[in-house]
Write a protein that holds these residues in place. Structure first.
Motif, PDB file in Angstrom:
ATOM      1  N   UNK A  14       0.833  -1.206   0.000  1.00 15.17           N
ATOM      2  CA  UNK A  14       0.000   0.000   0.000  1.00 15.17           C
ATOM      3  C   UNK A  14       0.866   1.254   0.000  1.00 15.17           C
ATOM      4  N   UNK A  15       1.959   1.214   0.751  1.00 13.19           N
ATOM      5  CA  UNK A  15       2.875   2.356   0.780  1.00 13.19           C
ATOM      6  C   UNK A  15       3.540   2.571  -0.576  1.00 13.19           C
ATOM      7  N   UNK A  16       3.955   1.486  -1.224  1.00 14.42           N
ATOM      8  CA  UNK A  16       4.575   1.589  -2.549  1.00 14.42           C
ATOM      9  C   UNK A  16       3.580   2.150  -3.566  1.00 14.42           C
ATOM     10  N   UNK A  17       2.354   1.641  -3.544  1.00 12.11           N
ATOM     11  CA  UNK A  17       1.321   2.145  -4.462  1.00 12.11           C
ATOM     12  C   UNK A  17       1.033   3.616  -4.183  1.00 12.11           C
ATOM     13  N   UNK A  18       1.015   3.993  -2.895  1.00 16.87           N
ATOM     14  CA  UNK A  18       0.773   5.383  -2.533  1.00 16.87           C
ATOM     15  C   UNK A  18       1.855   6.309  -3.037  1.00 16.87           C
ATOM     16  N   UNK A  19       3.097   5.836  -3.027  1.00 19.86           N
ATOM     17  CA  UNK A  19       4.193   6.653  -3.560  1.00 19.86           C
ATOM     18  C   UNK A  19       4.009   6.863  -5.062  1.00 19.86           C
ATOM     19  N   UNK A  20       3.611   5.824  -5.791  1.00 20.68           N
ATOM     20  CA  UNK A  20       3.401   5.956  -7.234  1.00 20.68           C
ATOM     21  C   UNK A  20       2.204   6.861  -7.538  1.00 20.68           C
ATOM     22  N   UNK A  21       1.166   6.797  -6.695  1.00 16.36           N
ATOM     23  CA  UNK A  21      -0.043   7.593  -6.934  1.00 16.36           C
ATOM     24  C   UNK A  21       0.138   9.068  -6.552  1.00 16.36           C
ATOM     25  N   UNK A  22       0.859   9.330  -5.464  1.00 16.37           N
ATOM     26  CA  UNK A  22       0.902  10.680  -4.905  1.00 16.37           C
ATOM     27  C   UNK A  22       2.300  11.304  -4.874  1.00 16.37           C
ATOM     28  N   UNK A  23       3.335  10.543  -5.302  1.00 18.72           N
ATOM     29  CA  UNK A  23       4.689  11.065  -5.248  1.00 18.72           C
ATOM     30  C   UNK A  23       5.326  10.817  -3.891  1.00 18.72           C
ATOM     31  N   UNK A  24       6.554  11.270  -3.754  1.00 18.65           N
ATOM     32  CA  UNK A  24       7.315  10.962  -2.546  1.00 18.65           C
ATOM     33  C   UNK A  24       6.902  11.794  -1.341  1.00 18.65           C
ATOM     34  N   UNK A  25       6.282  12.958  -1.570  1.00 15.78           N
ATOM     35  CA  UNK A  25       5.920  13.815  -0.438  1.00 15.78           C
ATOM     36  C   UNK A  25       4.784  14.752  -0.845  1.00 15.78           C
ATOM     37  N   UNK A  26       3.924  15.068   0.116  1.00 16.57           N
ATOM     38  CA  UNK A  26       2.959  16.162  -0.050  1.00 16.57           C
ATOM     39  C   UNK A  26       3.600  17.380   0.606  1.00 16.57           C
ATOM     40  N   UNK A  27       4.123  18.254  -0.225  1.00 16.06           N
ATOM     41  CA  UNK A  27       5.017  19.300   0.285  1.00 16.06           C
ATOM     42  C   UNK A  27       4.288  20.506   0.866  1.00 16.06           C
ATOM     43  N   UNK A  28       3.026  20.717   0.467  1.00 13.02           N
ATOM     44  CA  UNK A  28       2.324  21.898   0.962  1.00 13.02           C
ATOM     45  C   UNK A  28       1.730  21.625   2.337  1.00 13.02           C
ATOM     46  N   UNK A  29       1.419  22.710   3.061  1.00 12.74           N
ATOM     47  CA  UNK A  29       0.870  22.570   4.408  1.00 12.74           C
ATOM     48  C   UNK A  29      -0.622  22.269   4.353  1.00 12.74           C
ATOM     49  N   UNK A  30      -1.155  21.733   5.443  1.00 16.49           N
ATOM     50  CA  UNK A  30      -2.572  21.346   5.485  1.00 16.49           C
ATOM     51  C   UNK A  30      -3.498  22.549   5.372  1.00 16.49           C
ATOM     52  N   UNK A  31      -3.047  23.719   5.803  1.00 18.26           N
ATOM     53  CA  UNK A  31      -3.869  24.918   5.694  1.00 18.26           C
ATOM     54  C   UNK A  31      -4.163  25.243   4.224  1.00 18.26           C
ATOM     55  N   UNK A  32      -3.207  24.959   3.339  1.00 18.84           N
ATOM     56  CA  UNK A  32      -3.341  25.289   1.923  1.00 18.84           C
ATOM     57  C   UNK A  32      -4.160  24.230   1.183  1.00 18.84           C
ATOM     58  N   UNK A  33      -3.906  22.960   1.463  1.00 14.51           N
ATOM     59  CA  UNK A  33      -4.591  21.902   0.736  1.00 14.51           C
ATOM     60  C   UNK A  33      -4.187  20.536   1.234  1.00 14.51           C
ATOM     61  N   UNK A  34      -4.800  19.506   0.676  1.00 16.24           N
ATOM     62  CA  UNK A  34      -4.485  18.143   1.086  1.00 16.24           C
ATOM     63  C   UNK A  34      -4.815  17.205  -0.068  1.00 16.24           C
ATOM     64  N   UNK A  35      -4.545  15.927   0.121  1.00 12.37           N
ATOM     65  CA  UNK A  35      -5.015  14.900  -0.803  1.00 12.37           C
ATOM     66  C   UNK A  35      -6.020  14.036  -0.050  1.00 12.37           C
ATOM     67  N   UNK A  36      -6.928  13.410  -0.777  1.00 13.30           N
ATOM     68  CA  UNK A  36      -8.111  12.801  -0.169  1.00 13.30           C
ATOM     69  C   UNK A  36      -7.774  11.699   0.827  1.00 13.30           C
ATOM     70  N   UNK A  37      -6.641  11.020   0.635  1.00 20.88           N
ATOM     71  CA  UNK A  37      -6.326   9.906   1.534  1.00 20.88           C
ATOM     72  C   UNK A  37      -6.137  10.381   2.971  1.00 20.88           C
ATOM     73  N   UNK A  38      -5.660  11.618   3.181  1.00 23.12           N
ATOM     74  CA  UNK A  38      -5.556  12.163   4.539  1.00 23.12           C
ATOM     75  C   UNK A  38      -6.939  12.297   5.159  1.00 23.12           C
ATOM     76  N   UNK A  39      -7.888  12.812   4.388  1.00 26.70           N
ATOM     77  CA  UNK A  39      -9.255  12.966   4.894  1.00 26.70           C
ATOM     78  C   UNK A  39      -9.890  11.615   5.199  1.00 26.70           C
ATOM     79  N   UNK A  40      -9.619  10.623   4.359  1.00 18.98           N
ATOM     80  CA  UNK A  40     -10.175   9.286   4.583  1.00 18.98           C
ATOM     81  C   UNK A  40      -9.659   8.680   5.885  1.00 18.98           C
TER      82      UNK A  40
END
Length: 244
Positions: A14-40
């Motif tokens: 799951x971690x490997x698939x997540x890296x391919x789907x979302x890249x190595x890091x979500x670089x922006x802060x949570x105040x600015x934005x997020x990706x849906x997996x964090x909300x899930x």
């Protein structure tokens, strides 16, 4: 790695698939934005623990450094149990440097704590900070008595259960002395979250990285802008949330 999940095939894949789907890091802060997996993950952890909402941070250290000062502001008073985790003390020092008052009490010396609460009862913002499961000894804090004191003196109880979440949980019995579902020490004692915010992490039992605070919807919204890791720091890798 309480449950051996760090090398579990499903978690690793799951971690490997997540890296391919979302890249190595979500670089922006949570105040600015997020990706849906964090909300899930936040929604599922809130349901597991039994709170309205949940907010994920990159680590427990960053959470304690950011959330404690945000809760205290410039005019609160913080009651810190002396053997609580060092990262809470560091967060408390940041709050103290901003103008809040810091008081210490000994482990499970609730008479001493009550004296301090009486002495400071005129201050509206009061926060009691304790470990759920002590990081060095494995002892459980006397949460039922602490909860009663917090309610009596209108204080918020801040429970860092990073070393209990994932193993300690609801409805302990002879067969399952740690309880079931690993949903934390508040559920272990059968308490509610009326006066409690609950902190846990994924690196002890869940084979992943990151931490969270379980709280009300209002507090979650407040922390998105007022806790510095959400305002000034990156969210971390989405692959860690895929592993969770």
């Amino acid at each position: 790695d309480y449950l051996g999940l760090t090398f579990n095939d499903d978690v690793v894949n799951a971690s490997i698939s997540g890296t391919r789907d979302f890249g190595t890091v979500v670089a922006w802060c949570r105040l600015v934005g997020t990706v849906e997996v964090f909300n899930q993950v936040e929604q599922e952890i809130a349901e597991l623990v039994g709170t309205e909402a949940c907010s994920i941070f990159a680590s427990t250290t960053l959470l304690n450094h950011g959330v404690i000062p945000a809760l205290m502001g410039k005019d609160g008073v913080l009651f810190l149990e002396k053997s609580a985790h060092m990262t809470m003390y560091e967060g408390a020092k940041i709050a103290r440097d901003s103008g809040s008052k810091l008081c210490n009490f000994n482990l499970n010396d609730l008479e001493q704590l009550e004296d301090l609460l009486i002495e400071n009862q005129h201050i509206s913002k009061k926060l009691i900070c304790v470990d759920g499961v002590n990081s060095m000894t494995g002892d459980y804090t006397d949460l039922p008595r602490l909860d009663k004191l917090a309610k009596k003196y209108n204080a918020l109880l801040y429970v860092d259960d990073a070393h209990g979440f994932g193993v300690v949980g609801e409805k302990p019995d002879v067969e399952y002395p740690y309880g079931k579902r690993g949903n934390g020490i508040v559920n272990y004692f059968g308490l509610d979250y009326e006066n409690i915010v609950y902190i846990g992490c994924f690196s002890k039992a869940y084979g992943s990285f990151g931490s969270f605070i379980c709280c009300s919807h209002n507090l979650r919204r407040y922390l998105i802008s007022q806790a510095t890791p959400h305002d000034l720091g990156g969210a971390g890798p989405a692959s860690a949330m895929c592993a969770v």
